[in-house]
Write a protein that holds these residues in place. Structure first.
Motif, mmCIF file in Angstrom:
data_model
loop_
_atom_site.group_PDB
_atom_site.id
_atom_site.type_symbol
_atom_site.label_atom_id
_atom_site.label_comp_id
_atom_site.label_asym_id
_atom_site.label_seq_id
_atom_site.Cartn_x
_atom_site.Cartn_y
_atom_site.Cartn_z
ATOM 1 N N VAL A 1 0.548 3.537 -3.113
ATOM 2 C CA VAL A 1 -0.180 4.901 -2.840
ATOM 3 C C VAL A 1 0.733 5.926 -2.720
ATOM 4 O O VAL A 1 0.580 7.234 -3.104
ATOM 5 N N HIS A 2 1.717 6.031 -1.996
ATOM 6 C CA HIS A 2 2.544 6.916 -1.432
ATOM 7 C C HIS A 2 4.023 7.044 -2.119
ATOM 8 O O HIS A 2 4.894 7.813 -1.817
ATOM 9 N N SER B 1 -5.822 11.261 3.979
ATOM 10 C CA SER B 1 -5.013 10.931 3.025
ATOM 11 C C SER B 1 -3.439 11.348 3.280
ATOM 12 O O SER B 1 -2.561 10.823 2.423
ATOM 13 N N GLN C 1 -2.010 9.598 8.624
ATOM 14 C CA GLN C 1 -2.657 8.109 8.610
ATOM 15 C C GLN C 1 -1.650 7.134 9.447
ATOM 16 O O GLN C 1 -2.223 6.267 10.006
ATOM 17 N N SER D 1 -10.064 5.828 5.382
ATOM 18 C CA SER D 1 -11.234 6.368 4.767
ATOM 19 C C SER D 1 -11.246 7.872 4.551
ATOM 20 O O SER D 1 -11.549 8.425 3.506
ATOM 21 N N TYR E 1 0.706 -1.280 0.019
ATOM 22 C CA TYR E 1 0.085 0.098 -0.037
ATOM 23 C C TYR E 1 0.848 1.255 -0.048
ATOM 24 O O TYR E 1 0.613 2.050 -0.796
#
Length: 375
Positions: free
Chosen positions: A292-293, A356, A361, A353, A288
């Motif tokens: 994502v990052h 971001s 996070q 959820s 992830y």
């Protein structure tokens, strides 16, 4: 877990009894004396470290395996969960074997078994072969935890039991962190096959050292047939039947006790739901963070392992706090656990959820993990 005032239903093997009584006042209520108990306990903790290292290493290797074999996310998820399936399938039958045989020897042999199975993953040539080795790792690890928890619960005095269990449980996040961090680093420099092979070696060595650890023999109530009261000797068939019926009776009695204890059933359910939360997060967090990052895979593995290290503090701390809190408020652990699980769930929902930013996070995930490991 042993009730506060319940007698220990154990008997130290005759060849392991000391010639002289234990004169150390602080160690008299340790089953084998403090020194021998701590030695075996240390080996159990170390083996637990590499239990979870071998279990979680696949989390940091999934991106490399997906790249080499072109497997999709569903297959990667199956590769992560097949080990747990092996544990579920074998946990109950091996627990029965543990009660009828030796806990320490079982833990040792299963440590050797899962170490070899984990190392075998390094020479697999297909997805199905690797999945099969992970299933065998789960089968081996299914026997280790029940044997270890049973031994610790019997060997330590009640006043030290929660702390001992907390320290033993703290081996889990240490092993997770080692497996994910070192697995990612080794895979980056040498390949994922080397990671599986290298990480299996320490567990096998520790398991070999554990084999001669001191153990106890469970005393089970044996219903004596009429021949005994008549002064007659039992033949081999009757003796076997007596032993078989004894274990069946014990299993039925334990199962009946579980079904008649709603708080225990709800605790099992809560633990299962908590596991359903954090296991997928830990397994897929490196992937992830990379997707994502856009974080490098080795760095993503290190970040994931840092989250797990919080358990080194929270697990024994939780045991220490609960030891003292439950002395005054016996039911407090249930309420604290319920509140903690609910709050951790809320934090995970917020993290994935509504938030971001990477570091916010990350902070929410750390706090949620700390709550789950403290309880």
């Amino acid at each position: 877990m042993r009730p506060h005032n319940a007698p220990r239903q154990v008997d130290v093997d005759s060849h392991q009894k000391r010639d002289q009584p234990n004169t150390d006042i602080t160690a008299q209520d340790y089953l084998f004396g403090r020194k021998a108990t701590v030695w075996v306990f240390a080996l159990l903790c170390l083996l637990m470290v590499f239990d979870f290292a071998d279990r979680m290493i696949i989390a940091s290797l999934l991106p490399y395996i997906q790249r080499d074999w072109a497997i999709n996310d569903a297959q990667a998820g199956f590769l992560s969960s097949i080990l747990t399936i092996g544990m579920v399938l074998f946990a109950f039958p091996v627990s029965i074997v543990i009660d009828r045989w030796r806990r320490i020897k079982t833990a040792s042999l299963m440590g050797i078994f899962w170490g070899i199975a984990s190392a075998a993953g390094a020479i697999t040539q297909s997805f199905s072969q690797l999945a099969a080795t992970r299933l065998l790792v789960g089968a081996g690890e299914a026997a280790y935890a029940p044997a270890s928890y049973a031994w610790i619960s019997a060997a330590f005095p009640h006043r030290r039991l929660q702390l001992a269990l907390g320290l033993f449980s703290a081996s889990q996040p240490i092993g997770m962190a080692i497996g994910i961090a070192l697995g990612g680093l080794i895979a980056q420099h040498f390949g994922w096959r080397y990671a599986l092979g290298v990480m299996a070696i320490p567990g096998i060595v520790i398991a070999l050292l554990l084999y001669k650890g001191r153990d106890y023999r469970t005393i089970l109530p044996i219903p004596l047939p009429a021949q005994v009261f008549a002064g007659k000797a039992l033949d081999s068939a009757s003796s076997a039947m007596v032993q078989q019926l004894t274990h069946r009776q014990v299993i039925r009695q334990n199962w009946h006790s579980i079904r008649q204890t709603p708080s225990l059933l709800l605790t099992y359910l809560a633990a299962a739901m908590a596991t359903l939360q954090w296991v997928p997060i830990v397994f897929f967090l490196p992937s992830y963070l990379h997707r994502v990052h856009q974080i490098e895979l080795a760095t993503a593995s290190l970040l994931t392992s840092s989250i797990l290290l919080i358990g080194i503090v929270t697990l024994p701390l939780g045991g220490w706090v609960m030891d003292r809190l439950t002395q005054k408020y016996p039911s407090s652990k249930l309420y604290i656990a319920a509140a903690g699980y609910a709050l951790a769930t809320l934090l995970y929902v917020l993290a994935f959820s509504l938030v971001s930013g990477l570091w916010l996070q990350f902070a929410l995930i750390i706090v949620a993990g700390a709550l789950l490991t403290f309880l």
